[in-house]
Design a protein around this motif. Structure first.
Motif, PDB file in Angstrom:
ATOM      1  N   ARG A  24     106.426  76.333 -16.704  1.00 30.95           N
ATOM      2  CA  ARG A  24     105.004  76.096 -16.974  1.00 30.95           C
ATOM      3  C   ARG A  24     104.172  77.273 -16.483  1.00 30.95           C
ATOM      4  NH1 ARG A  24     103.836  70.891 -16.276  1.00 30.95           N
ATOM      5  NH2 ARG A  24     104.519  70.956 -14.113  1.00 30.95           N
ATOM      6  N   LYS A  50     100.231  82.857 -21.980  1.00 27.51           N
ATOM      7  CA  LYS A  50      98.961  82.533 -22.650  1.00 27.51           C
ATOM      8  C   LYS A  50      97.867  83.507 -22.222  1.00 27.51           C
ATOM      9  CE  LYS A  50      95.398  78.951 -22.825  1.00 27.51           C
ATOM     10  NZ  LYS A  50      94.984  77.633 -22.327  1.00 27.51           N
ATOM     11  N   LEU A  67      96.547  78.224 -28.467  1.00 26.68           N
ATOM     12  CA  LEU A  67      97.255  77.742 -27.276  1.00 26.68           C
ATOM     13  C   LEU A  67      96.337  76.940 -26.355  1.00 26.68           C
ATOM     14  CD1 LEU A  67      99.365  80.931 -26.427  1.00 26.68           C
ATOM     15  CD2 LEU A  67      99.936  79.018 -27.939  1.00 26.68           C
ATOM     16  N   SER A  68      95.297  76.355 -26.931  1.00 25.57           N
ATOM     17  CA  SER A  68      94.322  75.620 -26.114  1.00 25.57           C
ATOM     18  C   SER A  68      94.919  74.391 -25.438  1.00 25.57           C
ATOM     19  CB  SER A  68      93.102  75.226 -26.956  1.00 25.57           C
ATOM     20  OG  SER A  68      93.506  74.362 -28.006  1.00 25.57           O
ATOM     21  N   SER A  69      96.037  73.871 -25.959  1.00 23.19           N
ATOM     22  CA  SER A  69      96.668  72.697 -25.328  1.00 23.19           C
ATOM     23  C   SER A  69      97.483  73.078 -24.097  1.00 23.19           C
ATOM     24  CB  SER A  69      97.569  71.971 -26.330  1.00 23.19           C
ATOM     25  OG  SER A  69      98.714  72.750 -26.642  1.00 23.19           O
ATOM     26  N   TRP A  70      97.655  74.371 -23.851  1.00 26.97           N
ATOM     27  CA  TRP A  70      98.423  74.835 -22.690  1.00 26.97           C
ATOM     28  C   TRP A  70      97.536  74.755 -21.456  1.00 26.97           C
ATOM     29  CZ3 TRP A  70     102.130  79.501 -23.687  1.00 26.97           C
ATOM     30  CH2 TRP A  70     102.876  79.283 -24.860  1.00 26.97           C
ATOM     31  N   THR A  91      99.240  69.685 -17.232  1.00 29.44           N
ATOM     32  CA  THR A  91      99.888  68.869 -18.249  1.00 29.44           C
ATOM     33  C   THR A  91     101.352  69.267 -18.408  1.00 29.44           C
ATOM     34  OG1 THR A  91      99.184  70.398 -19.982  1.00 29.44           O
ATOM     35  CG2 THR A  91      97.723  68.536 -19.528  1.00 29.44           C
ATOM     36  N   CYS A 125     104.229  70.807 -20.105  1.00 32.01           N
ATOM     37  CA  CYS A 125     104.346  71.841 -21.142  1.00 32.01           C
ATOM     38  C   CYS A 125     105.313  71.443 -22.246  1.00 32.01           C
ATOM     39  CB  CYS A 125     104.703  73.199 -20.543  1.00 32.01           C
ATOM     40  SG  CYS A 125     106.287  73.328 -19.702  1.00 32.01           S
ATOM     41  N   SER A 151     105.132  68.809 -23.820  1.00 31.25           N
ATOM     42  CA  SER A 151     104.350  68.045 -24.799  1.00 31.25           C
ATOM     43  C   SER A 151     103.188  68.847 -25.377  1.00 31.25           C
ATOM     44  CB  SER A 151     103.825  66.751 -24.161  1.00 31.25           C
ATOM     45  OG  SER A 151     102.925  67.053 -23.125  1.00 31.25           O
ATOM     46  N   TRP A 152     103.098  70.125 -25.021  1.00 36.07           N
ATOM     47  CA  TRP A 152     102.050  70.957 -25.617  1.00 36.07           C
ATOM     48  C   TRP A 152     102.302  71.049 -27.112  1.00 36.07           C
ATOM     49  CZ3 TRP A 152     102.339  75.520 -21.591  1.00 36.07           C
ATOM     50  CH2 TRP A 152     101.750  75.103 -20.398  1.00 36.07           C
ATOM     51  N   ASP A 153     101.229  71.021 -27.901  1.00 38.42           N
ATOM     52  CA  ASP A 153     101.373  70.970 -29.359  1.00 38.42           C
ATOM     53  C   ASP A 153     101.417  72.359 -29.993  1.00 38.42           C
ATOM     54  OD1 ASP A 153      98.773  71.753 -28.994  1.00 38.42           O
ATOM     55  OD2 ASP A 153      97.885  70.162 -30.185  1.00 38.42           O
ATOM     56  N   SER A 154     102.262  73.210 -29.485  1.00 36.18           N
ATOM     57  CA  SER A 154     102.261  74.580 -29.988  1.00 36.18           C
ATOM     58  C   SER A 154     103.660  75.155 -30.169  1.00 36.18           C
ATOM     59  CB  SER A 154     101.463  75.454 -29.026  1.00 36.18           C
ATOM     60  OG  SER A 154     102.001  75.322 -27.731  1.00 36.18           O
TER      61      SER A 154
END
Length: 142
Positions: free
Chosen positions: A8, A15, A24-27, A31, A33, A35-38
């Protein structure tokens, strides 16, 4: 399972080194990593084994990739990633490296032949020069 904490930290550094692109805004630090949507895929142990990244990124390939020692698949396409292909990628466990339609320049480093599991190499659509290092030809089916 939550992602490995050192992975992470490395991903967050990547990033930052890529200019904090919107893609990469979900990083986010607090949270998981995995489950990040990227385009991140983790192993059962929470280590990052695959990373897919597209548009919105610029600059050289971040040195923090070297800390993702379990990384097996790296796919980057259609970005403004520039500079040369770094030797530090040999610190990963890559079996597939695809950086296409970007702005890489220079030659393909011989060091990539030190990746024992590398089976797929796609560097098309860049501004690379020189020949393919002979160490990357391992024979076998094409």
């Amino acid at each position: 399972m939550d992602c490995d904490s050192s992975d992470r930290a490395s991903l967050l550094k990547i990033k930052e080194q890529l200019g904090n692109p919107d893609e990469l805004s979900s990083w986010l630090p607090a949270t998981n990593c995995c489950s990040w949507d990227s385009g991140i895929i983790c192993s059962d142990t929470g280590h990052t084994i695959q990373l897919e990244a597209m548009a919105g990124m610029y600059g050289p390939i971040p040195s923090s990739f070297a800390k993702l020692c379990h990384l097996q698949f790296l796919f980057i396409s259609g970005t403004s990633i520039s500079g040369s292909i770094p030797d530090f990628l040999v610190k990963t466990n890559l079996s597939a490296l695809s950086i296409t339609n970007s702005k890489l320049n220079g030659s393909i480093p011989e060091s990539l032949s030190l990746l024992p599991n590398l089976r797929v190499l796609d560097l098309s659509g860049n501004m690379l020069t020189g020949s393919i290092p002979p160490g990357l030809f391992r024979g076998g089916p094409v």
